[in-house]
Design a protein around this motif. Structure first.
Motif, mmCIF file in Angstrom:
data_model
loop_
_atom_site.group_PDB
_atom_site.id
_atom_site.type_symbol
_atom_site.label_atom_id
_atom_site.label_comp_id
_atom_site.label_asym_id
_atom_site.label_seq_id
_atom_site.Cartn_x
_atom_site.Cartn_y
_atom_site.Cartn_z
ATOM 1 N N TRP A 1 47.601 48.097 45.282
ATOM 2 C CA TRP A 1 47.625 46.804 44.530
ATOM 3 C C TRP A 1 46.533 45.919 45.252
ATOM 4 O O TRP A 1 46.240 46.120 46.439
ATOM 5 C CB TRP A 1 49.068 45.880 44.806
ATOM 6 N N VAL A 2 45.775 45.102 44.307
ATOM 7 C CA VAL A 2 44.753 44.354 45.043
ATOM 8 C C VAL A 2 44.873 42.665 44.698
ATOM 9 O O VAL A 2 45.415 42.414 43.791
ATOM 10 C CB VAL A 2 43.430 44.968 44.283
ATOM 11 N N ARG A 3 44.569 41.910 45.728
ATOM 12 C CA ARG A 3 44.474 40.575 45.574
ATOM 13 C C ARG A 3 42.998 40.175 46.074
ATOM 14 O O ARG A 3 42.546 40.244 47.156
ATOM 15 C CB ARG A 3 45.401 40.039 46.736
ATOM 16 N N LEU A 4 42.396 39.085 45.095
ATOM 17 C CA LEU A 4 41.387 38.505 45.394
ATOM 18 C C LEU A 4 41.794 37.348 46.251
ATOM 19 O O LEU A 4 42.202 36.462 45.917
ATOM 20 C CB LEU A 4 40.703 37.982 44.190
ATOM 21 N N VAL A 5 41.081 37.310 47.501
ATOM 22 C CA VAL A 5 41.303 36.140 48.399
ATOM 23 C C VAL A 5 40.094 35.251 48.394
ATOM 24 O O VAL A 5 40.329 33.953 48.770
ATOM 25 C CB VAL A 5 41.692 36.571 49.745
ATOM 26 N N ASP A 6 39.013 35.628 47.918
ATOM 27 C CA ASP A 6 37.816 34.913 47.541
ATOM 28 C C ASP A 6 37.241 35.394 46.241
ATOM 29 O O ASP A 6 36.302 36.590 46.338
ATOM 30 C CB ASP A 6 36.757 35.158 48.667
ATOM 31 N N ALA A 7 37.534 34.792 45.108
ATOM 32 C CA ALA A 7 37.301 35.502 43.773
ATOM 33 C C ALA A 7 35.711 35.427 43.722
ATOM 34 O O ALA A 7 35.177 36.603 43.145
ATOM 35 C CB ALA A 7 37.881 34.796 42.861
ATOM 36 N N ARG A 8 35.070 34.533 44.047
ATOM 37 C CA ARG A 8 33.623 34.290 44.013
ATOM 38 C C ARG A 8 32.999 35.540 44.408
ATOM 39 O O ARG A 8 32.012 36.216 44.240
ATOM 40 C CB ARG A 8 33.047 32.996 44.500
ATOM 41 N N ALA A 9 33.390 35.742 46.041
ATOM 42 C CA ALA A 9 32.627 36.651 46.827
ATOM 43 C C ALA A 9 33.038 38.075 46.256
ATOM 44 O O ALA A 9 32.041 39.194 46.234
ATOM 45 C CB ALA A 9 32.928 36.527 48.142
ATOM 46 N N GLU B 1 47.907 29.674 42.603
ATOM 47 C CA GLU B 1 48.885 28.867 43.516
ATOM 48 C C GLU B 1 48.801 29.037 45.046
ATOM 49 O O GLU B 1 49.060 28.223 45.739
ATOM 50 C CB GLU B 1 50.292 28.840 42.903
ATOM 51 N N ARG B 2 48.550 30.354 45.347
ATOM 52 C CA ARG B 2 48.313 30.689 46.636
ATOM 53 C C ARG B 2 47.291 30.468 47.339
ATOM 54 O O ARG B 2 47.015 30.388 48.533
ATOM 55 C CB ARG B 2 48.850 32.279 46.725
ATOM 56 N N VAL B 3 45.974 30.611 46.478
ATOM 57 C CA VAL B 3 44.701 30.359 47.065
ATOM 58 C C VAL B 3 43.876 29.254 46.249
ATOM 59 O O VAL B 3 43.204 29.643 45.458
ATOM 60 C CB VAL B 3 43.792 31.743 47.308
ATOM 61 N N PRO B 4 44.095 28.034 46.599
ATOM 62 C CA PRO B 4 43.683 26.948 45.794
ATOM 63 C C PRO B 4 42.260 27.172 45.552
ATOM 64 O O PRO B 4 41.646 26.901 44.477
ATOM 65 C CB PRO B 4 44.192 25.702 46.399
ATOM 66 N N ALA B 5 41.385 27.669 46.501
ATOM 67 C CA ALA B 5 40.006 27.641 46.318
ATOM 68 C C ALA B 5 39.572 28.611 45.161
ATOM 69 O O ALA B 5 38.386 28.535 44.414
ATOM 70 C CB ALA B 5 39.288 28.305 47.524
ATOM 71 N N ASN B 6 40.571 29.377 44.598
ATOM 72 C CA ASN B 6 40.164 30.255 43.631
ATOM 73 C C ASN B 6 40.417 29.863 42.293
ATOM 74 O O ASN B 6 39.940 30.127 41.265
ATOM 75 C CB ASN B 6 40.873 31.684 43.620
ATOM 76 N N ALA B 7 41.319 28.568 42.406
ATOM 77 C CA ALA B 7 41.703 27.909 41.000
ATOM 78 C C ALA B 7 40.819 27.197 40.521
ATOM 79 O O ALA B 7 39.988 26.435 41.184
ATOM 80 C CB ALA B 7 43.125 27.281 41.271
ATOM 81 N N GLY B 8 40.823 26.778 39.272
ATOM 82 C CA GLY B 8 39.849 26.122 38.529
ATOM 83 C C GLY B 8 39.182 26.748 37.547
ATOM 84 O O GLY B 8 39.521 27.775 36.815
ATOM 85 N N ARG B 9 38.188 26.004 36.691
ATOM 86 C CA ARG B 9 37.376 26.504 35.689
ATOM 87 C C ARG B 9 35.840 27.195 36.171
ATOM 88 O O ARG B 9 35.378 26.095 36.885
ATOM 89 C CB ARG B 9 36.971 25.547 34.560
#
Length: 410
Positions: free
Chosen positions: A300-308, A328-336
């Motif tokens: 199982w994988v989780r992106l903690v820094d989606a852009r990187a 909801e857990r890593v707000p920096a990943n959220a948005g458009r």
């Protein structure tokens, strides 16, 4: 950081024994002394997080400093979360949420865009943004007759390898070949010896020590397996359990499977955790002889820094889409974000444009690795497609030659 009355902080080395006692309690385990020693030594070198209610340790988690093969090639730091434990007296009080938040922050701070785990309960980790990064299959072969294959096996010689010599022989080969599949972690010599080549299998003491068969010189493939005697009274035949099989190509794999199914006094060959696109399933001339008995989410994988994470992979085709990400857990990943990528370039930037696809964090993780297609998630109603060609365009860009796969548990 505090979660109600519980404080989340780094767990000192002096508390490792307490942490292991909690983990063994939670997982209903009572390992033998040698395995406990291995756990203690491993934890001494890991990132460790503890949850304390006053002086009482009520939660624990650790992270291995792994490196994995990125989709399309390259390497990514990807800490492996393990020993995740919450005391039964402190469940549903935010302890796990607090530890996960601390782990995500620390891993991102160390430059790791991904974290991974093997889920003891699949229902837990989706809400923390984890998605299946790879799938595995259990394959059983009826070995009471010769294995029928549709192509001739590689004729090069086979040889048995002493387990003490195996890391030096198999390690470089594995490192060369693992880049072909996403999600495969690098192995140290210690990992080979302590995880793959231990004398006694802790899950089934009736199994033999590990056996290693190698094909060709230079090496063109190998298999690690264990055997178990049959029971004459119960009329159960002997078992060959295949722990790993790696090969240069289908003819080399055919040679190894033919060897494994021809071992005397064997009725069944069972391989757990094979890739879901294992060529054996196509090579078998009689699919009644080779059966998939189980398919399951593996890593199982989780992106903690989606852009990187997105920047670190390669892209098989051009793509230009706007993604709406809920996290909801890593707000920096959220948005458009507007994703513009191709084999020659990459951009992932915030935008006010209308989204073409809407993702939850867990689903972005699983399509990132290639375990599931975007189109499949759209059909399942889990990803919203706002432009008709968006899923197909992103799938073409995310494509890898082989499906993600790993068998390294932790």
């Amino acid at each position: 950081m505090n979660v109600r009355s519980v404080q989340i902080r780094e767990l000192p080395e002096s508390d490792i024994e307490r942490a292991l006692a909690l983990a063994y309690l939670v997982f209903h385990e009572s390992p033998e002394d040698e395995r406990r020693r291995h756990h203690r030594e491993s934890l001494a070198g890991l990132l460790r997080i503890g949850a304390y209610d006053g002086q009482e340790l009520v939660g624990f988690a650790a992270a291995y400093p792994f490196t994995v093969s990125a989709p399309g090639g390259g390497e990514l730091p990807c800490p492996g979360l393990s020993f995740v434990s919450v005391a039964p007296t402190h469940r549903r009080r935010g302890v796990l949420s607090g530890m996960m938040a601390e782990l995500f922050a620390r891993c991102a701070g160390q430059g790791a865009p991904l974290v991974a785990l093997w889920a003891s309960e699949a229902s837990i980790y989706g809400r923390f943004g984890f998605g299946p990064g790879s799938y595995g299959a259990t394959v059983e072969i009826d070995a009471r007759r010769p294995l029928a294959l549709r192509l001739a096996p590689d004729p090069r010689g086979l040889r048995l390898v002493d387990p003490d010599r195996a890391p030096a022989l198999l390690g470089p080969y594995f490192e060369r070949t693992r880049a072909h599949r996403p999600g495969r972690q690098a192995r140290t010599e210690g990992w080979w010896r302590e995880e793959w080549l231990v004398e006694k299998d802790e899950d089934d003491e009736a199994l033999s020590p590990p056996r290693i068969v190698a094909l060709g010189d230079p090496l063109a493939g190998y298999a690690i397996y264990r055997t178990k005697s049959g029971d004459e009274e119960a009329r159960t035949p002997g078992l060959v359990r295949v722990d790993e099989l790696e090969a240069d190509g289908p003819a080399q794999a055919a040679a190894l499977w033919s060897y494994l199914t021809a071992i005397d006094l064997t009725g069944t060959v069972r391989a757990w955790g094979r890739p879901v696109d294992d060529p054996l399933l196509l090579l078998a001339a009689d699919r009644d002889q080779v059966r998939v008995t189980e398919s399951f989410p593996a890593l199982w994988v989780r992106l903690v820094d989606a852009r990187a994470a997105l920047a670190a992979r390669t892209w098989a085709a051009p793509v230009d889409v706007v993604l709406a990400v809920r996290d909801e857990r890593v707000p920096a990943n959220a948005g458009r974000f507007r994703l513009i990528a191709s084999p020659d370039g990459f951009s992932y930037a915030p935008t006010a444009d209308e989204p073409h696809l809407s993702f939850e964090a867990r689903d972005l993780a699983t399509v990132y690795m290639g375990a599931t297609s975007v189109a499949a998630l759209v059909r399942a109603g889990l990803v919203a497609e706002h432009r008709p060609d968006a899923a197909a365009m992103l799938d073409a860009a995310l494509r890898t030659e082989l499906r993600p796969h790993t068998i390294d548990g932790f």
